[in-house]
Design an enzyme around this catalytic site. Structure first.
Site, PDB file in Angstrom:
ATOM      1  N   ALA A  10       0.817  -1.312   0.095  1.00  0.00           N
ATOM      2  CA  ALA A  10      -0.035   0.112   0.154  1.00  0.00           C
ATOM      3  C   ALA A  10       0.945   1.212   0.138  1.00  0.00           C
ATOM      4  CB  ALA A  10      -0.735  -0.050   1.331  1.00  0.00           C
ATOM      5  N   CYS A  11       2.084   1.088   0.277  1.00  0.00           N
ATOM      6  CA  CYS A  11       3.064   2.246   0.270  1.00  0.00           C
ATOM      7  C   CYS A  11       3.852   2.511  -1.018  1.00  0.00           C
ATOM      8  CB  CYS A  11       4.000   1.706   1.450  1.00  0.00           C
ATOM      9  SG  CYS A  11       5.538   3.148   1.338  1.00  0.00           S
ATOM     10  N   GLY A  12       3.699   3.883  -1.690  1.00  0.00           N
ATOM     11  CA  GLY A  12       4.411   4.096  -2.998  1.00  0.00           C
ATOM     12  C   GLY A  12       5.853   4.028  -2.887  1.00  0.00           C
ATOM     13  N   ARG A  15       6.447   0.308  -3.159  1.00  0.00           N
ATOM     14  CA  ARG A  15       6.282  -0.120  -4.460  1.00  0.00           C
ATOM     15  C   ARG A  15       7.477   0.268  -5.457  1.00  0.00           C
ATOM     16  NH1 ARG A  15       1.191   1.463  -3.143  1.00  0.00           N
ATOM     17  NH2 ARG A  15       1.187   3.179  -4.763  1.00  0.00           N
TER      18      ARG A  15
END
Length: 140
Positions: A10-12, A15
């Site tokens: 969920a963390c950019g 990712r």
């Protein structure tokens, strides 16, 4: 080369770091730490290997940091480790482990210090920020 990433999909930043590792030609062992939290002992070991204080691995935003009183700077590492073990969301991410070291990869391009460079062309983050140019060299 064996690479592991403590990852939150969920963390950019997490990712982008994962994508950058893969772009450099490595398939890391992905540990979704919210599903498979590291033990207290492993947290202590990882923190020691970063060379940073344990507090540097604690995430404040979007966590129970304040509610748990972790903003008390007199707390000892034992108390911080107890909180991180009980609330894995407190582990800042992404944390990357490679034979070249362990680091909190914020910003995501910090991961390049943990990988032998294999130029593979340009890499751009999700937000459009260029990290590697067409020759695989760091931008900026």
């Amino acid at each position: 080369m064996d690479v592991a990433i403590y990852h939150n999909p969920a963390c950019g930043t997490s990712r982008n770091t994962l994508a950058l590792i893969r772009h450099c030609g490595f398939e890391p062992h992905v540990i979704e730490y919210l599903k498979t939290p590291p033990s207290r002992a492993l947290l202590a070991q990882l923190a020691a290997r970063t060379g940073e204080p344990l507090r540097a691995l604690i995430r404040e935003k979007g966590t129970p940091y304040a509610e748990l009183g972790l903003d008390d700077t007199t707390l000892l590492d034992d108390a911080l480790l107890d909180a991180m073990e009980a609330h894995p969301i407190l582990l800042n991410r992404p944390l990357v482990v490679s034979p070249l070291g362990v680091a909190l990869c914020r910003p995501s391009e910090r991961v390049l210090d943990l990988l032998p460079m294999r130029p593979r062309g340009a890499f751009v983050k999700e937000d459009g920020e260029a990290v590697l140019d067409a020759q695989g060299r760091r931008v900026g």
